[in-house]
Design a protein around this motif. Structure first.
Motif, PDB file in Angstrom:
ATOM      1  N   ALA A 151      16.097 -31.771 -51.626  1.00  0.00           N
ATOM      2  CA  ALA A 151      15.354 -30.505 -51.702  1.00  0.00           C
ATOM      3  C   ALA A 151      14.579 -30.422 -53.020  1.00  0.00           C
ATOM      4  O   ALA A 151      13.444 -29.957 -53.070  1.00  0.00           O
ATOM      5  N   LEU A 152      15.207 -30.915 -54.072  1.00  0.00           N
ATOM      6  CA  LEU A 152      14.571 -30.894 -55.389  1.00  0.00           C
ATOM      7  C   LEU A 152      13.316 -31.781 -55.393  1.00  0.00           C
ATOM      8  O   LEU A 152      12.236 -31.389 -55.843  1.00  0.00           O
ATOM      9  N   LEU A 153      13.467 -33.006 -54.850  1.00  0.00           N
ATOM     10  CA  LEU A 153      12.339 -33.938 -54.812  1.00  0.00           C
ATOM     11  C   LEU A 153      11.210 -33.387 -53.944  1.00  0.00           C
ATOM     12  O   LEU A 153      10.031 -33.533 -54.253  1.00  0.00           O
ATOM     13  N   ASP A 154      11.609 -32.751 -52.879  1.00  0.00           N
ATOM     14  CA  ASP A 154      10.636 -32.148 -51.983  1.00  0.00           C
ATOM     15  C   ASP A 154       9.831 -31.066 -52.708  1.00  0.00           C
ATOM     16  O   ASP A 154       8.619 -30.956 -52.547  1.00  0.00           O
ATOM     17  N   PHE A 155      10.535 -30.308 -53.508  1.00  0.00           N
ATOM     18  CA  PHE A 155       9.915 -29.178 -54.198  1.00  0.00           C
ATOM     19  C   PHE A 155       8.864 -29.649 -55.207  1.00  0.00           C
ATOM     20  O   PHE A 155       7.870 -28.979 -55.447  1.00  0.00           O
ATOM     21  N   PHE A 156       9.134 -30.803 -55.810  1.00  0.00           N
ATOM     22  CA  PHE A 156       8.196 -31.337 -56.812  1.00  0.00           C
ATOM     23  C   PHE A 156       7.496 -32.594 -56.280  1.00  0.00           C
ATOM     24  O   PHE A 156       7.197 -33.515 -57.046  1.00  0.00           O
ATOM     25  N   ASP A 168       4.555 -33.317 -55.434  1.00  0.00           N
ATOM     26  CA  ASP A 168       3.233 -33.683 -55.944  1.00  0.00           C
ATOM     27  C   ASP A 168       3.272 -34.082 -57.426  1.00  0.00           C
ATOM     28  O   ASP A 168       2.236 -34.375 -58.016  1.00  0.00           O
ATOM     29  N   TYR A 169       4.457 -34.061 -58.059  1.00  0.00           N
ATOM     30  CA  TYR A 169       4.550 -34.426 -59.475  1.00  0.00           C
ATOM     31  C   TYR A 169       4.386 -35.943 -59.642  1.00  0.00           C
ATOM     32  O   TYR A 169       4.723 -36.716 -58.751  1.00  0.00           O
ATOM     33  N   HIS A 170       3.900 -36.338 -60.800  1.00  0.00           N
ATOM     34  CA  HIS A 170       3.649 -37.749 -61.118  1.00  0.00           C
ATOM     35  C   HIS A 170       4.954 -38.557 -60.977  1.00  0.00           C
ATOM     36  O   HIS A 170       6.038 -38.054 -61.309  1.00  0.00           O
ATOM     37  N   PRO A 171       4.845 -39.813 -60.524  1.00  0.00           N
ATOM     38  CA  PRO A 171       6.059 -40.634 -60.337  1.00  0.00           C
ATOM     39  C   PRO A 171       6.958 -40.699 -61.572  1.00  0.00           C
ATOM     40  O   PRO A 171       8.177 -40.761 -61.455  1.00  0.00           O
ATOM     41  N   ARG A 172       6.388 -40.670 -62.789  1.00  0.00           N
ATOM     42  CA  ARG A 172       7.282 -40.792 -63.959  1.00  0.00           C
ATOM     43  C   ARG A 172       8.105 -39.521 -64.171  1.00  0.00           C
ATOM     44  O   ARG A 172       9.179 -39.553 -64.762  1.00  0.00           O
ATOM     45  N   PHE A 173       7.611 -38.389 -63.679  1.00  0.00           N
ATOM     46  CA  PHE A 173       8.427 -37.176 -63.734  1.00  0.00           C
ATOM     47  C   PHE A 173       9.451 -37.191 -62.593  1.00  0.00           C
ATOM     48  O   PHE A 173      10.592 -36.776 -62.750  1.00  0.00           O
ATOM     49  N   ARG A 174       9.004 -37.682 -61.454  1.00  0.00           N
ATOM     50  CA  ARG A 174       9.914 -37.730 -60.289  1.00  0.00           C
ATOM     51  C   ARG A 174      11.084 -38.698 -60.539  1.00  0.00           C
ATOM     52  O   ARG A 174      12.156 -38.525 -59.992  1.00  0.00           O
ATOM     53  N   ARG A 175      10.856 -39.699 -61.379  1.00  0.00           N
ATOM     54  CA  ARG A 175      11.953 -40.621 -61.735  1.00  0.00           C
ATOM     55  C   ARG A 175      13.129 -39.830 -62.319  1.00  0.00           C
ATOM     56  O   ARG A 175      14.282 -40.088 -62.002  1.00  0.00           O
ATOM     57  N   LEU A 176      12.803 -38.867 -63.177  1.00  0.00           N
ATOM     58  CA  LEU A 176      13.859 -38.032 -63.772  1.00  0.00           C
ATOM     59  C   LEU A 176      14.585 -37.243 -62.678  1.00  0.00           C
ATOM     60  O   LEU A 176      15.818 -37.113 -62.697  1.00  0.00           O
TER      61      LEU A 176
END
Ligand SMILES: Cc1cc2nc3c(=O)[nH]c(=O)nc-3n(C[C@H](O)[C@H](O)[C@H](O)COP(=O)(O)OP(=O)(O)OC[C@H]3O[C@@H](n4cnc5c(N)ncnc54)[C@H](O)[C@@H]3O)c2cc1C
Length: 422
Positions: A275-280, A282-290
């Motif tokens: 759910a968290l990943l879904d929410f963000f 459109d965020y850049h992959p380096r932020f999504r890594r976190l």
């Protein structure tokens, strides 16, 4: 009791709530020689693990209460680095020498470490004044303002010279002070919250900017700001990241507009990593890594207590979130509650007679209410009004007003004035 005996005896003080502010109040008042008893609903088996910003005004108060900063394993907040969700530079990047300017640094701590330290200062037999007494698993269900007494869930009644409602945003004492129960409206703001071990970031060089690349400090990753014209949706998503506990933990808070019906969902509930990943998404992959490293994520509702008609009724007063809960936008929620505690300690010094308590509480409200309500209002507007976003970090004047303030000095000035009028 003769008037002389009354004048020299310590005040009997009840604090409702052993959160950060309840313990701070107990510390400030025991140091004045008063006898403090704290009643707390919970058993503290599950304490909230999260980071907390301690800016210079807050740190000034903690030091004044005798806090040993090393016990907080602090991390210096040397700058705010703001980035846009797509990886480009954000609206600003600000480095400030807080210590040089305010005489004290801005530090980041773990809430549990701060709570443990305040608890130690409140209860330890070594401190100034008599140690406070703590009763866990004791819920206060009502307060008789005229009799200055509380009733506990088991039906027992405890009287005091002063009662402090430090029982948080969903305060029980507030309704008795105001004479009515007031709703705390939904803010339509919530935050995903979690902690990650800093060592979990080691394998990913794209995450070095979080806690390895100096200058260290808070990192803010904001969604695009869309001008708030009619029909346009403003995207409030901001991920706030900073290290705490000696740099071993990374605190993450994903603030966003909460589209749920906040009155019908839990104030704090677990959410899945999906759910968290879904929410963000459109965020850049380096932020999504976190985000991919996130475990044990909870979603927290955040609300603001509207300006109250009063904080004080006779010898009963409100303090901390019970009086003025704010959004975390300015990182000053605890700071304002801590300032309340320090102010009350200064206004009720050793040998304050019971007959003076009511007027001192009036002075307490006069000193504290406007400032704390200003912070609460700004915390909401700087989250929700596009033109005001980031204002606290842009405005030297506002930072000066909030972080340059010395509440003890102000409260002592008020006390001197009151004594001169006697
Ligand atoms: C996501 C988030 C991030 C934040 N970040 C920051 C930050 O960086 N810096 C900052 O300064 N502030 C921050 N804050 C705000 C800060 O956490 C609060 O202002 C502060 O913890 C309030 O403390 P309190 O003691 O007033 O209330 P609480 O922590 O709510 O404590 C109240 C206590 O009273 C007890 N209680 C309640 N009712 C009763 C009853 N009837 N009888 C007995 N006991 C009772 C509760 O169990 C609880 O222990 C943040 C808040 C949030 C939500």
């Amino acid at each position: 009791m003769s008037a002389d005996a009354e004048d020299s005896r310590p005040l009997i003080i009840i604090v409702v709530g052993a959160g950060l502010v309840g313990f701070a109040a107990a510390v400030a008042l025991r140091r004045e020689g008063h006898c403090v008893t704290i009643y707390e609903t919970s058993s503290f088996k599950t304490e909230l693990g999260a980071g907390l910003a301690v800016p210079p005004n807050t740190l000034r108060c903690l030091l004044g209460l005798g806090c040993t900063v090393a016990n907080l394993s602090p991390v210096d907040n040397l700058c705010f680095t703001s980035m846009a969700y797509d990886g480009t530079a954000g609206m600003k990047s600000d480095s400030t020498d807080y210590e040089g300017h305010f005489g004290l640094p801005w530090i980041m701590v773990h809430r549990v470490d701060l709570h443990t330290e305040l608890r130690r200062l409140a209860l330890d037999s070594e401190g100034m004044g008599p140690p406070a007494r703590l009763h866990l698993s004791h819920r206060v269900v009502s307060c008789d303002v005229d009799a200055c007494a509380i009733t506990l869930a088991d039906g027992s009644v405890q009287g005091a010279d002063v009662i402090i409602g430090a029982d948080g945003i969903r305060s029980t004492i507030r309704a008795f002070v105001l004479g009515e129960d007031i709703p705390i409206p939904p803010s339509h703001t919530a935050g995903f919250r979690w902690l990650t071990h800093a060592s979990d970031l080691d394998p990913y060089p794209e995450l070095d900017w979080i806690v390895k690349t100096p200058p260290l400090g808070a990192r803010l990753i904001s969604a695009p700001i869309v001008p708030g014209k009619a029909g346009t949706k403003v995207d409030h998503r901001t991920i706030v990241i900073y290290a705490c506990r000696g740099g071993r933990l990374v605190n993450v808070l994903g603030i966003h507009e909460d589209l749920r019906d906040q009155d019908s969902v839990a104030w704090n509930a677990p959410v899945t990593q999906e759910a968290l990943l879904d929410f963000f998404a459109d965020y850049h992959p380096r932020f999504r890594r976190l985000l991919e490293l996130a475990k044990d994520v909870h979603i927290w509702q955040m609300r603001v207590v509207p300006p109250l008609q009063t904080w004080v009724n006779r010898r009963v007063c409100l303090m901390g979130d019970a009086a003025h809960a704010s959004l975390p936008t300015l990182g000053q929620g605890f700071g304002m509650g801590l300032e309340d505690a320090v102010a009350l300690g200064a206004l009720l010094p050793k040998a304050t007679p019971v007959s003076r308590v009511e007027s001192r509480l009036v002075a307490y409200e006069k000193l504290r209410k406007e400032r704390a309500e200003f912070v609460a209002k700004e915390s909401f507007e700087q989250q929700h009004v596009p033109a005001k976003r980031g204002l606290y970090l842009r405005s030297t004047e506002m930072r000066e007003q909030i972080m340059g303030y010395d509440v003890k000095e102000e409260a002592e000035r008020v006390l001197r004035h009151l004594m001169a009028q006697k």
